[in-house]
Design a protein around this motif. Structure first.
Motif, mmCIF file in Angstrom:
data_model
loop_
_atom_site.group_PDB
_atom_site.id
_atom_site.type_symbol
_atom_site.label_atom_id
_atom_site.label_comp_id
_atom_site.label_asym_id
_atom_site.label_seq_id
_atom_site.Cartn_x
_atom_site.Cartn_y
_atom_site.Cartn_z
ATOM 1 N N PHE A 15 88.807 -0.091 -116.077
ATOM 2 C CA PHE A 15 87.812 0.138 -115.025
ATOM 3 C C PHE A 15 86.466 0.522 -115.633
ATOM 4 O O PHE A 15 85.423 -0.038 -115.282
ATOM 5 N N LEU A 16 86.484 1.454 -116.580
ATOM 6 C CA LEU A 16 85.243 1.891 -117.217
ATOM 7 C C LEU A 16 84.615 0.771 -118.041
ATOM 8 O O LEU A 16 83.387 0.660 -118.122
ATOM 9 N N THR A 17 85.445 -0.094 -118.604
ATOM 10 C CA THR A 17 84.919 -1.232 -119.360
ATOM 11 C C THR A 17 84.225 -2.216 -118.424
ATOM 12 O O THR A 17 83.189 -2.794 -118.779
ATOM 13 N N ALA A 22 79.119 -4.362 -116.588
ATOM 14 C CA ALA A 22 78.123 -4.507 -115.527
ATOM 15 C C ALA A 22 76.775 -3.958 -115.990
ATOM 16 O O ALA A 22 75.733 -4.590 -115.761
ATOM 17 N N LEU A 23 76.789 -2.830 -116.656
ATOM 18 C CA LEU A 23 75.549 -2.241 -117.151
ATOM 19 C C LEU A 23 74.895 -3.146 -118.196
ATOM 20 O O LEU A 23 73.678 -3.357 -118.176
ATOM 21 N N ALA A 57 76.317 -7.270 -110.645
ATOM 22 C CA ALA A 57 76.699 -6.737 -109.334
ATOM 23 C C ALA A 57 78.156 -7.058 -109.013
ATOM 24 O O ALA A 57 78.887 -6.210 -108.474
ATOM 25 N N LEU A 58 78.587 -8.264 -109.354
ATOM 26 C CA LEU A 58 79.996 -8.632 -109.135
ATOM 27 C C LEU A 58 80.933 -7.756 -109.956
ATOM 28 O O LEU A 58 81.954 -7.278 -109.460
ATOM 29 N N ALA A 59 80.595 -7.565 -111.226
ATOM 30 C CA ALA A 59 81.450 -6.747 -112.099
ATOM 31 C C ALA A 59 81.545 -5.319 -111.577
ATOM 32 O O ALA A 59 82.641 -4.749 -111.493
ATOM 33 N N ALA A 60 80.411 -4.745 -111.208
ATOM 34 C CA ALA A 60 80.419 -3.374 -110.694
ATOM 35 C C ALA A 60 81.125 -3.284 -109.347
ATOM 36 O O ALA A 60 81.898 -2.359 -109.099
ATOM 37 N N GLY A 61 80.865 -4.249 -108.492
ATOM 38 C CA GLY A 61 81.459 -4.226 -107.162
ATOM 39 C C GLY A 61 82.951 -4.472 -107.143
ATOM 40 O O GLY A 61 83.653 -3.983 -106.262
ATOM 41 N N ALA A 63 85.024 -3.710 -109.767
ATOM 42 C CA ALA A 63 85.728 -2.819 -110.696
ATOM 43 C C ALA A 63 86.689 -1.877 -109.968
ATOM 44 O O ALA A 63 87.858 -1.763 -110.343
ATOM 45 N N TYR A 64 86.201 -1.209 -108.940
ATOM 46 C CA TYR A 64 87.072 -0.255 -108.248
ATOM 47 C C TYR A 64 88.210 -0.939 -107.484
ATOM 48 O O TYR A 64 89.361 -0.506 -107.603
ATOM 49 N N PRO A 65 87.931 -1.993 -106.690
ATOM 50 C CA PRO A 65 89.056 -2.649 -106.010
ATOM 51 C C PRO A 65 90.121 -3.149 -106.993
ATOM 52 O O PRO A 65 91.313 -3.050 -106.713
ATOM 53 N N ARG A 66 89.685 -3.656 -108.132
ATOM 54 C CA ARG A 66 90.670 -4.114 -109.132
ATOM 55 C C ARG A 66 91.474 -2.930 -109.663
ATOM 56 O O ARG A 66 92.687 -3.002 -109.778
#
Length: 108
Positions: A15-17, A22-23, A57-61, A63-66
């Motif tokens: 998740f952090l990766t 995303a950053l 934006a996709l990666a950040a958005g 991340a949590y649902p995954r």
């Protein structure tokens, strides 16, 4: 049932990766947009920046649902969900790199 803490922590690291990715994509998009006019054709530079920031934006958005879906699967001892967006990120970053390479070579 609580999953093995090692799997939970591995899921958290993933998740952090995703957030780190995303950053990095966002920073790449901002850097691409900030390039001087003479380095890239303006509309190509803008298009590449938009693609990178969109991927960010996709990666950040996602991340949590995954993370949540994998954590649920671990708790239920169910199969892990497939990485649905892996191809989008792989091909998206590859496309940006190839287009940037072509523009750099043509400008040399």
């Amino acid at each position: 049932m609580e999953p093995d803490p090692r799997f939970t922590l591995a899921n958290e690291r993933t998740f952090l990766t995703w957030l780190s990715t995303a950053l990095a994509l966002s920073a790449g998009g901002v850097a691409m947009a900030a390039l001087p006019d003479g380095l890239f054709i303006p509309w190509v530079r803008t298009a590449l920046a938009v693609v990178l920031v969109t991927l960010s934006a996709l990666a950040a958005g996602m991340a949590y649902p995954r993370w949540r879906n994998i954590q649920r699967a671990l708790r239920e001892q169910a199969p892990l969900p497939p990485p649905a967006l892996a191809a989008v990120f792989g091909y998206g970053v590859a496309a940006v790199a190839v287009i940037a390479l072509v523009v750099i070579v043509m400008g040399a």
